[in-house]
Scaffold this active site. Sequence first.
Site, PDB file in Angstrom:
ATOM      1  N   THR A   6       0.907  -1.127   0.000  1.00 32.59           N
ATOM      2  CA  THR A   6       0.000   0.000   0.000  1.00 32.59           C
ATOM      3  C   THR A   6       0.949   1.178   0.000  1.00 32.59           C
ATOM      4  OG1 THR A   6      -1.673  -1.262   1.176  1.00 32.59           O
ATOM      5  CG2 THR A   6      -1.758   1.108   1.513  1.00 32.59           C
TER       6      THR A   6
ATOM      7  N   THR B  88      -3.957   2.015  -2.209  1.00 32.85           N
ATOM      8  CA  THR B  88      -3.435   0.653  -2.312  1.00 32.85           C
ATOM      9  C   THR B  88      -3.953  -0.104  -3.523  1.00 32.85           C
ATOM     10  OG1 THR B  88      -3.160  -1.404  -1.057  1.00 32.85           O
ATOM     11  CG2 THR B  88      -5.314  -0.381  -0.933  1.00 32.85           C
TER      12      THR B  88
ATOM     13  N   ASN C  97      -3.600  -3.369  -2.761  1.00 36.00           N
ATOM     14  CA  ASN C  97      -3.573  -4.493  -1.818  1.00 36.00           C
ATOM     15  C   ASN C  97      -2.202  -5.156  -1.871  1.00 36.00           C
ATOM     16  OD1 ASN C  97      -4.426  -5.994   0.282  1.00 36.00           O
ATOM     17  ND2 ASN C  97      -5.723  -7.365  -0.879  1.00 36.00           N
TER      18      ASN C  97
ATOM     19  N   ASP D 260      -9.451  -8.554   0.728  1.00 38.91           N
ATOM     20  CA  ASP D 260      -9.680  -7.899   2.021  1.00 38.91           C
ATOM     21  C   ASP D 260     -11.074  -8.212   2.576  1.00 38.91           C
ATOM     22  OD1 ASP D 260      -7.276  -6.810   2.701  1.00 38.91           O
ATOM     23  OD2 ASP D 260      -7.671  -4.839   1.866  1.00 38.91           O
TER      24      ASP D 260
ATOM     25  N   SER E  57     -10.836  -2.424   5.473  1.00 44.56           N
ATOM     26  CA  SER E  57      -9.431  -2.026   5.293  1.00 44.56           C
ATOM     27  C   SER E  57      -8.767  -1.797   6.652  1.00 44.56           C
ATOM     28  CB  SER E  57      -9.395  -0.735   4.482  1.00 44.56           C
ATOM     29  OG  SER E  57      -8.097  -0.202   4.455  1.00 44.56           O
TER      30      SER E  57
END
Length: 566
Positions: free
Chosen positions: A377, A395, A397, A419, A448
């Site tokens: 990120t 981000t 991820n 996520d 998140s």
Amino acid sequence: MFSSKCFFIFSFSLFTLYSCVNRNQQIPLRGIISEKAMVSSAHPLASAIGVEIMKNGGNAIDAAIATHFALAVVYPQAGNIGGGGFAVIRLNNGSINSLDFREKAPALAHRDMYLNADGQLIDLKSTHGHMASGVPGAVDGMFALHQKYGTLTMAELIEPSIEIAQRGYTLTPLATKLLNTKQEEFQKYNRWSTPYQSDHNWEVGDTITQPDLAKTLENIQTNGRNGFYEGIVADQIVAEMQIGEGLVSHADLKNYQSVWRKPITGKYRGHQIISMAPPSSGGIALIQLLQGTEDYPISDWGHNSTKTIHLMAELERRVYADRATFLGDPDYIDVPIDQLLDSAYNQKRYDEISFLKATPSVLVSSGKIPPSESPETTHISVVDANGNAVAITTTLNSSFGNKVMVKGAGFFLNNEMDDFSSKPGSPNQFGLIGGEANAIAPHKRMLSSMTPTIVTYKDKLKMVVGTPGGSTIITSVYQTLLNVIDHGMGMQEAVNAKRVHHQWYPDEIRVETDALTENVQNDLEKLGHQLRITDKIGRMDCILVLPDGRLEGGADPRGDNTALGY
Ligand code: GLY
């Protein structure tokens, strides 16, 4: 604003300066100091662009937008237009706001999309390849920020990034090493040779040009938000999806919208903490951790002492257990924000903490499995000459997201779907356990850990803080605040300081190499903690307002992070 030639010379000389001077020296304890304004980001070119925008009359938000687009070009492992993120803003009049430009699940997403017929998770399905991608929010987010706060034109803010994409940028040692480890995955998940592939090993100083990405950025520059979410770029994304079972459709793209959310706020030793609300867990978890710390004299106990680390680990396992149970997209579930921030609620949970032994996480709740993918990120902190401040964490991820670069458009897509809790109760790539609150549903935003945070003291701006690091984001921000507020460190020293992390499951304290003395490690083990030594935790980009009003940058030596100012 930037003549092409000038900018190229400027960027080239900056790289030379950066690679020859900064990184060959010992890590400094004191960060760069500037009189008026500063940008701290993951790449020197991106920080330089942000500073240049402010010198040319832009404010902190303009600078952050330009820096964000620049990171999409020079820091492709996390900088993005194919991902999403969060922004926390504090203007010099004290008003605060935050923007959620998190990715969303496509309309065709469903709860069990990553499970096989036996109800088991299909390996890599939520992390690699087209199906791992959520609907990108970053471009919409930058336009939403600009519409509310921008002063220069969006065309001016994107232009420097187009120039770098066309002319190329040179690889740093860290970028070179990373790219060489990703070649196999790029080959596996792309049907063409992306600019990041090479039939020889990349070498430090090699130049990467990205003509397709330049065209995409030009499209956005000319057509605004719709230059990404509609027209040729949208066609390219959808064509890419159709090749690999991806679900993002034209309608998903067209309908994507960022959301302004009320920031999460709390107090810590007289400071006001302003951070991100759900669908990030960051703000709530950070305030919960600080509430649990406030009653204890950790500055007397010492930085990274047995007692301090034990307290942090005990708080963290409880806070991450709450995260798993209660947090998710507030547009889909009732997140009990007030209760989680209630000091009586937290106090009751923390009263169970013993200083004589660790509480096994199994007594707090259940689940396990360690993380397997490097969390990628990136964060931008900006303060302008008028004292406006913005913290943006954004981000894809994982590093390079789902590894798929959109053919013809030149950018990587996120793998943010991981996520979600693909199988509630089973860990994701960060080892995080989630529950029903974070189960997949069409159009829902995935939970998140991003924690872009602004701190004030006596109503004056004090710090702008943030970092990448997946599940470790929250605890890295937490430790950095403690380093400054409790342990009296300056910004750079606080960023340099070695970190530890506990997240409930796996039931272990992750410890950066050399973070703890041998005695402290032995003492923690005697208390019942499991320790796991790990390479690097987080890559902070921070700014501290010094008592005389000047700014100190804190750019993480763990990466190519650079703070620049004037
Ligand atoms: N993708 C990491 C996070 O949002 O927490």
